[in-house]
Design a protein around this motif. Structure first.
Motif, short mmCIF file in Angstrom:
data_model
loop_
_atom_site.label_atom_id
_atom_site.label_comp_id
_atom_site.label_asym_id
_atom_site.label_seq_id
_atom_site.Cartn_x
_atom_site.Cartn_y
_atom_site.Cartn_z
N GLN A 89 0.83 -1.21 0.00
CA GLN A 89 0.00 0.00 0.00
C GLN A 89 0.87 1.26 0.00
O GLN A 89 0.60 2.22 -0.73
N ALA A 90 1.92 1.25 0.82
CA ALA A 90 2.79 2.43 0.94
C ALA A 90 3.48 2.76 -0.39
O ALA A 90 3.70 3.94 -0.71
N LEU A 91 3.80 1.73 -1.17
CA LEU A 91 4.52 1.95 -2.43
C LEU A 91 3.70 2.75 -3.44
O LEU A 91 4.26 3.31 -4.39
N THR A 92 2.39 2.83 -3.24
CA THR A 92 1.54 3.59 -4.18
C THR A 92 1.03 4.90 -3.55
O THR A 92 0.15 5.55 -4.11
N CYS A 93 1.58 5.27 -2.40
CA CYS A 93 1.07 6.44 -1.66
C CYS A 93 1.17 7.74 -2.47
O CYS A 93 2.19 8.01 -3.10
#
Length: 198
Positions: free
Chosen positions: A9-13
């Motif tokens: 999830q964080a990689l697409t923030c």
């Protein structure tokens, strides 16, 4: 949620303006079961390019300090309070800068669950900005370095000098505080081991 799911999830923030110019989200790496987690401020140029924390000149010095403290990088978990590089692009070429309060706040949506999933016994804040984010807002690195503090994210937290600060000081005097960094890592690891066994 698992650490891998949180990372995905964080990689697409897109939670703040840093997302616009980053190359990579630098989530963190190491042993997720380690009782000791090292937390820096945020990624620099090399970290942004490689997507890994503490891999530039400061990171190489941190690796050396870990080794001199009797540890391997793989025995701890290393991350930052902010996951994307903060840089000033006003001249056309990026120059590293401190993250703004808004950027730090935006990244807490990743920081807090990440540390909760890791469940460290001890957090070692690497540098004053991390200590101000994790321990207390008015943290003074020169006076409070190496002292244990209560912490909402772990049993205790301690702060040490940032390797980039040490690199700058080395040109001026002696080891620039390198021996303090090694000693702080040793103390943090010993405390983490003791708490993990209790």
């Amino acid at each position: 949620m698992t650490l891998d799911e949180l990372k995905a999830q964080a990689l697409t923030c897109q939670g703040c303006g840093l997302a616009e110019r980053r190359t990579n989200v630098v989530f963190g790496e190491g042993d997720p079961r380690s009782p000791l987690v090292l937390i820096g401020e945020g990624p620099g140029d090399t970290e942004d390019k490689m997507g890994r924390p503490f891999v530039g000149r400061a990171g190489q010095l941190l690796d050396k300090a870990l080794n001199d403290a009797g540890l391997q990088r793989s025995q701890v978990y290393i991350m930052n309070t902010v996951k994307c590089r903060a840089a000033d692009w006003s001249t056309g070429k990026p120059v590293n800068r401190a993250p703004t309060d808004d950027e730090v706040r935006a990244c807490r949506r990743w920081l807090e669950p990440q540390v909760a999933l890791l469940g460290p016994k001890v957090i070692l804040c690497v540098g004053a900005p991390s200590a101000k984010n994790i321990i207390k807002k008015n943290f003074l690195i020169t006076k409070e370095r190496g002292t244990y503090f209560p912490c909402e994210f772990a049993r205790t937290a301690i702060a040490t000098l940032h390797p980039s600060y040490i690199l700058r000081q080395m040109n001026i005097s002696g080891d620039g505080g390198y021996s303090l960094l090694v000693a702080d890592i040793k103390r943090a690891w010993e405390a983490a081991q003791k708490l993990a066994g209790s």
